[in-house]
Design a protein around this motif. Structure first.
Motif, mmCIF file in Angstrom:
data_model
loop_
_atom_site.group_PDB
_atom_site.id
_atom_site.type_symbol
_atom_site.label_atom_id
_atom_site.label_comp_id
_atom_site.label_asym_id
_atom_site.label_seq_id
_atom_site.Cartn_x
_atom_site.Cartn_y
_atom_site.Cartn_z
ATOM 1 N N GLY A 141 61.590 -71.024 109.603
ATOM 2 C CA GLY A 141 61.128 -70.211 108.484
ATOM 3 C C GLY A 141 60.350 -68.983 108.896
ATOM 4 O O GLY A 141 60.376 -68.561 110.054
ATOM 5 N N VAL A 142 59.654 -68.404 107.917
ATOM 6 C CA VAL A 142 58.889 -67.172 108.083
ATOM 7 C C VAL A 142 57.433 -67.520 108.353
ATOM 8 O O VAL A 142 56.815 -68.253 107.573
ATOM 9 N N TYR A 199 70.752 -66.172 104.374
ATOM 10 C CA TYR A 199 70.312 -64.809 104.652
ATOM 11 C C TYR A 199 68.963 -64.552 103.996
ATOM 12 O O TYR A 199 68.744 -64.938 102.850
ATOM 13 N N TYR A 200 68.086 -63.897 104.747
ATOM 14 C CA TYR A 200 66.808 -63.464 104.205
ATOM 15 C C TYR A 200 66.959 -62.058 103.647
ATOM 16 O O TYR A 200 67.593 -61.201 104.274
ATOM 17 N N SER A 223 64.288 -52.706 101.019
ATOM 18 C CA SER A 223 64.747 -54.032 101.409
ATOM 19 C C SER A 223 65.464 -53.990 102.744
ATOM 20 O O SER A 223 65.920 -52.945 103.198
ATOM 21 N N VAL A 242 60.135 -64.727 112.465
ATOM 22 C CA VAL A 242 61.044 -65.550 111.675
ATOM 23 C C VAL A 242 61.872 -66.380 112.652
ATOM 24 O O VAL A 242 62.523 -65.833 113.538
ATOM 25 N N PHE A 269 64.214 -59.245 102.614
ATOM 26 C CA PHE A 269 62.811 -58.851 102.569
ATOM 27 C C PHE A 269 62.721 -57.611 101.696
ATOM 28 O O PHE A 269 63.500 -56.672 101.864
ATOM 29 N N ALA A 282 69.526 -65.770 108.666
ATOM 30 C CA ALA A 282 68.492 -66.698 109.122
ATOM 31 C C ALA A 282 68.851 -67.164 110.529
ATOM 32 O O ALA A 282 70.023 -67.448 110.807
ATOM 33 N N TYR A 311 59.769 -62.209 100.524
ATOM 34 C CA TYR A 311 61.064 -62.601 101.065
ATOM 35 C C TYR A 311 61.787 -63.510 100.094
ATOM 36 O O TYR A 311 61.193 -64.161 99.231
ATOM 37 N N ASN A 312 63.101 -63.514 100.237
ATOM 38 C CA ASN A 312 64.007 -64.298 99.428
ATOM 39 C C ASN A 312 65.024 -64.923 100.379
ATOM 40 O O ASN A 312 65.299 -64.368 101.442
ATOM 41 N N LEU A 313 65.583 -66.050 99.996
ATOM 42 C CA LEU A 313 66.595 -66.700 100.823
ATOM 43 C C LEU A 313 67.846 -66.888 99.978
ATOM 44 O O LEU A 313 67.774 -67.377 98.846
#
Length: 190
Positions: free
Chosen positions: A101-102, A23-24, A11, A97, A26, A16, A40-42
């Motif tokens: 967004g991504v 925060y992202y 990870s 990014v 990955f 962001a 990915y997660n936010l």
């Protein structure tokens, strides 16, 4: 969250672009899984009484990657690139990014060593200036390169100019790497 406690690089967390509260995260799972994914997660750190909460979870970016992920700031100093290596390929993938967004479509660069299906493990690290990468891929692939340095264009996401620094004969178990603070040296351990 997806990922793995035994991945070389499972990870990476970055703020962001343009935000002080988002925060992202990955994540990459481990090569022994049938499918190795980049997700990915936010996280919004203002939620859950200030402890933070995942608001976007396990969004699939690619289901054919290996255990390498790093981040480099874009040349604009605000956005960033998430870079990984595709499985069974010489392709590097750079996802942009931005504040919106991504990107779902990566910049694909066919450069460097083959990250094949056998047990190949190691880091993908970026120089502090963001203009070079070093990839370490030790493991069970005798005859292959195990350490390479590459150029990275942080304006357009292109990876190029691979230079082999070690092969299986030199360093079969190349694993982790890091650039010195002034980017004049690369440290590699097995």
């Amino acid at each position: 969250l997806k990922g793995s406690p035994i991945s070389a690089q499972s990870s990476i967390i970055v703020a962001a672009p343009g935000s002080q509260t988002l925060y992202y995260i990955f994540t990459i799972n481990n090569w022994t899984d049938a499918i190795t994914e980049l997700n990915y997660n936010l996280v919004d750190v203002t939620l859950n009484g200030g402890f933070g909460e995942v608001t976007v979870k396990n969004v699939l970016m690619n289901s054919n990657v290996r255990e390498q992920v790093t981040v480099v700031y874009h040349s604009n100093g605000t956005d960033f690139w998430v870079i990984t290596h595709e499985a069974n390929s010489t392709d590097y993938l750079a996802y942009l990014v931005t504040a919106t967004g991504v990107s779902s479509t990566p910049v694909i660069s066919s450069a460097g060593m083959l990250y094949d299906g056998s047990n190949r493990y190691g880091y993908l690290r970026a120089s502090h200036r963001g203009n070079r990468l070093v990839s370490t891929l030790g493991g069970q692939s005798a005859g292959n390169e195990t350490v390479q340095m590459l150029d990275f264009n942080n304006a357009n996401g292109v990876v190029s100019n691979p230079i082999t620094l070690a092969t299986y004969a030199d360093m079969p178990s190349a694993y982790c790497s890091e650039f010195s603070p002034n980017d004049s040296l690369i440290y590699v351990a097995g």
